[in-house]
Design a protein around this motif. Structure first.
Motif, PDB file in Angstrom:
ATOM      1  N   GLU A 102      -8.595   4.857   6.185  1.00  0.00           N
ATOM      2  CA  GLU A 102      -7.444   4.146   5.602  1.00  0.00           C
ATOM      3  C   GLU A 102      -6.127   4.430   6.330  1.00  0.00           C
ATOM      4  OE1 GLU A 102      -7.459   4.459   1.364  1.00  0.00           O
ATOM      5  OE2 GLU A 102      -9.536   3.791   1.285  1.00  0.00           O
ATOM      6  N   SER A 103      -6.182   4.409   7.659  1.00  0.00           N
ATOM      7  CA  SER A 103      -4.957   4.705   8.420  1.00  0.00           C
ATOM      8  C   SER A 103      -4.271   3.447   8.967  1.00  0.00           C
ATOM      9  CB  SER A 103      -5.254   5.684   9.557  1.00  0.00           C
ATOM     10  OG  SER A 103      -6.384   5.286  10.282  1.00  0.00           O
ATOM     11  N   PHE A 104      -4.868   2.270   8.757  1.00  0.00           N
ATOM     12  CA  PHE A 104      -4.256   1.038   9.273  1.00  0.00           C
ATOM     13  C   PHE A 104      -4.098  -0.003   8.153  1.00  0.00           C
ATOM     14  CE2 PHE A 104      -5.891   3.031  13.059  1.00  0.00           C
ATOM     15  CZ  PHE A 104      -4.879   2.798  13.982  1.00  0.00           C
ATOM     16  N   ASP A 105      -3.022  -0.795   8.298  1.00  0.00           N
ATOM     17  CA  ASP A 105      -2.790  -1.903   7.356  1.00  0.00           C
ATOM     18  C   ASP A 105      -3.534  -3.148   7.798  1.00  0.00           C
ATOM     19  OD1 ASP A 105      -0.469  -0.765   5.656  1.00  0.00           O
ATOM     20  OD2 ASP A 105       0.137  -0.377   7.737  1.00  0.00           O
ATOM     21  N   LEU A 123     -18.372  -1.713   9.670  1.00  0.00           N
ATOM     22  CA  LEU A 123     -18.267  -0.567   8.764  1.00  0.00           C
ATOM     23  C   LEU A 123     -17.079   0.298   9.160  1.00  0.00           C
ATOM     24  CD1 LEU A 123     -21.987   0.620   8.349  1.00  0.00           C
ATOM     25  CD2 LEU A 123     -20.634  -0.854   6.865  1.00  0.00           C
ATOM     26  N   GLU A 124     -16.884   0.475  10.463  1.00  0.00           N
ATOM     27  CA  GLU A 124     -15.769   1.279  10.944  1.00  0.00           C
ATOM     28  C   GLU A 124     -14.430   0.589  10.664  1.00  0.00           C
ATOM     29  OE1 GLU A 124     -16.520   4.369  11.093  1.00  0.00           O
ATOM     30  OE2 GLU A 124     -15.650   4.717  13.070  1.00  0.00           O
ATOM     31  N   ALA A 125     -14.392  -0.722  10.834  1.00  0.00           N
ATOM     32  CA  ALA A 125     -13.152  -1.458  10.530  1.00  0.00           C
ATOM     33  C   ALA A 125     -12.817  -1.270   9.054  1.00  0.00           C
ATOM     34  CB  ALA A 125     -13.310  -2.934  10.865  1.00  0.00           C
ATOM     35  N   ASN A 126     -13.836  -1.330   8.211  1.00  0.00           N
ATOM     36  CA  ASN A 126     -13.625  -1.138   6.777  1.00  0.00           C
ATOM     37  C   ASN A 126     -13.091   0.271   6.502  1.00  0.00           C
ATOM     38  OD1 ASN A 126     -14.963   0.135   4.160  1.00  0.00           O
ATOM     39  ND2 ASN A 126     -14.524  -2.010   3.738  1.00  0.00           N
ATOM     40  N   LYS A 130      -6.714   0.233   5.128  1.00  0.00           N
ATOM     41  CA  LYS A 130      -6.318   0.548   3.755  1.00  0.00           C
ATOM     42  C   LYS A 130      -6.876  -0.533   2.825  1.00  0.00           C
ATOM     43  CE  LYS A 130      -2.032   2.552   5.389  1.00  0.00           C
ATOM     44  NZ  LYS A 130      -0.603   2.316   5.621  1.00  0.00           N
ATOM     45  N   LEU A 131      -7.006  -0.209   1.561  1.00  0.00           N
ATOM     46  CA  LEU A 131      -7.452  -1.206   0.589  1.00  0.00           C
ATOM     47  C   LEU A 131      -6.484  -2.394   0.613  1.00  0.00           C
ATOM     48  CD1 LEU A 131      -9.696  -1.497  -1.564  1.00  0.00           C
ATOM     49  CD2 LEU A 131      -8.030  -0.708  -3.243  1.00  0.00           C
TER      50      LEU A 131
END
Ligand SMILES: C[S@@+](CC[C@H](N)C(=O)[O-])C[C@H]1O[C@@H](n2cnc3c(N)ncnc32)[C@H](O)[C@@H]1O
Length: 266
Positions: A102-105, A123-126, A130-131
């Motif tokens: 969760e380090s990217f918007d 999976l890695e992009a997920n 961030k949510l």
């Protein structure tokens, strides 16, 4: 998992984006700018340029975000990209991102997803988003029209040069997006090779999903963590090439491609 890609590929790509090599034009800044607003970038967003190569899109992306981070598997590409003021640059694989959860918007993955093991890359992009974060993804569909000879030749030649090439079963991905922790926000199809560079986009709907098309652009929104995956979403050969091979009596598609190249050249 991390592997080197192809050192000479960065030079090839830098040339390819400047010229028509098979009569098709690679999508440029103007085309990207048509779709980039769909990411709803804010200047404060952290944006990951996934497969940034030599930084072709940094000047554009940095107009929309003050925090653009680039990653590419090819060290020589990252060296060239360091001429730009990326917030950070990393040599690494999209299947194994060296970034915290969760380090990217937002994430931007242009013309690179087809090089990757797509399930793992998604999976890695997920994981790193961030949510509520969004991902812009382009790639090649598993089935393109049988009369798209340029697409077939491109597939054949890439395979004979042993370039990694993956074709996404887009219909399946629409059904499975939730398993990857994403919701499909928007999708566009480009029927023939070359249509992307001309912005000949067709909004994806039920009809399009059931028809052959060559490329796609998707906007996916992270709606939660990924779940256990039940199925694969890509193949290293298109269904179109498989059908051509079968029609000619080949079970080994590499042999079919070799025969085709010897017979028809290009
Ligand atoms: C066709 S280029 C696109 C580059 C850039 N996005 C653009 O449109 O100009 C594909 C890029 O993906 C990189 N690449 C290939 N496999 C990769 C992987 N598994 N992980 C990260 N980058 C990869 C290559 O080194 C190359 O720079």
């Amino acid at each position: 998992m991390d592997k080197s890609f192809n050192a000479s590929y960065t030079d090839y790509w830098a040339d390819r984006v400047k010229q028509l090599s098979d009569g098709t034009k690679i999508a440029d800044d103007a085309i990207v700018e048509l779709f980039l607003p769909l990411l709803k970038l804010d200047k404060n967003d952290w944006l990951l340029d996934m497969g940034c190569s030599y930084g072709r899109f940094f000047p554009l992306l940095s107009k929309y975000s003050n925090h653009v981070v680039g990653i590419d598997i090819e060290a020589s590409a990252i060296e060239r990209a360091s001429e730009y003021e990326y917030q950070a640059l990393a040599v690494g694989a999209l299947e194994n991102l060296p970034f915290s959860d969760e380090s990217f918007d937002k994430a931007f993955c242009w013309a690179t997803f087809d090089c990757t093991e797509q399930e793992q890359a998604l999976l890695e992009a997920n994981r790193i988003l961030k949510l509520g974060g969004t991902l812009l993804l382009t790639g090649k569909n598993i089935e393109y029209p049988v009369d798209d000879n340029v697409a077939f030749i491109a597939e054949r030649n890439a395979k004979l040069k042993a370039f990694p090439n993956h074709f996404t079963d887009i219909k399946k991905l629409y059904g499975l997006a939730n398993q990857f922790g994403f919701e499909m926000v928007e999708g566009f199809a480009f029927k023939y090779r070359g249509d992307f560079g001309l912005a000949k986009a067709l909004p994806v709907d039920e009809t399009i999903l059931n028809e052959p098309f060559y490329e796609y652009l998707l906007i996916l929104k992270k709606v939660g963590p990924h779940h256990q995956l039940s199925d694969l979403i890509c193949d290293t050969f298109s269904r179109t090439a498989k059908k051509f091979g079968e029609n000619e009596g080949y079970t080994d598609l590499i042999e079919f491609f070799k025969m085709h190249q010897e017979k028809h050249g290009i």
